[in-house]
Enzyme design. Structure first.
Site, short mmCIF file in Angstrom:
data_model
loop_
_atom_site.label_atom_id
_atom_site.label_comp_id
_atom_site.label_asym_id
_atom_site.label_seq_id
_atom_site.Cartn_x
_atom_site.Cartn_y
_atom_site.Cartn_z
N HIS A 72 0.82 -1.20 0.00
CA HIS A 72 0.00 0.00 0.00
C HIS A 72 0.86 1.26 0.00
O HIS A 72 1.97 1.28 0.54
CB HIS A 72 -0.94 0.00 1.20
N GLU A 74 0.54 4.00 1.66
CA GLU A 74 0.86 4.49 3.01
C GLU A 74 2.06 3.74 3.58
O GLU A 74 2.95 4.35 4.18
CB GLU A 74 -0.33 4.31 3.95
N CYS A 100 -3.45 -0.05 7.33
CA CYS A 100 -2.68 1.18 7.14
C CYS A 100 -2.99 2.20 8.22
O CYS A 100 -2.10 2.93 8.67
CB CYS A 100 -2.90 1.75 5.74
#
Length: 145
Positions: A72, A74, A100
């Site tokens: 991801h 993030e 996240c």
């Protein structure tokens, strides 16, 4: 928070997150992320979702919802960010998933700005429950949408 957050700066940093989103190779949902200082004058880290460094520039599985194998945005940004609790803002083109959100909490980030809402609101709920300021903002234009 003390200081008022400048709408113009929030919008500008969200546009920058969209610039990094354009680098994503995820077939299902491309996401970009930028982490700045509180004044939004310094980008301290950025990320976008995709495969591991040096790996193939595509998803492991483009069919599985949530199982494409991409790291991801993030996570990619947080790996590079300095640990400065309460001193950073994270801008994400889509609201964070629950995993996240937990990483954002562990990083000590108290302000999360996002544009599009992810299908699962659990991440946003977790952030708000833990006192994080969550702001949904649409940038003035979408250069890469």
């Amino acid at each position: 928070m003390g200081k008022e957050l400048s709408t113009k700066r929030l919008e500008t940093m969200m546009v920058v997150a969209y610039v990094f989103m354009d680098r994503s190779s995820c077939a299902r949902l491309r996401v970009g992320c930028v982490i700045t200082n509180l004044e939004m004058t310094e980008i301290v880290a950025y990320g976008y979702n995709g495969n591991y460094r040096g790996g193939p520039n595509d998803c492991d599985d483009s069919e599985a919802v949530g199982g494409c194998g991409c790291i991801h945005a993030e996570s990619n940004a947080l790996i590079k960010a300095p640990y400065r609790p309460g001193e950073l803002i994270i801008f994400i083109t889509a609201s964070p998933c629950e995993r996240c959100a937990k990483k954002i909490l562990n990083a000590g980030i108290h302000i999360v700005v996002y544009d599009e809402e992810y299908r699962d609101r659990t991440g946003i709920q977790l952030l708000k429950k833990n006192g994080v300021t969550v702001i949904q903002i649409e940038p003035p234009y979408y250069p890469f949408k």
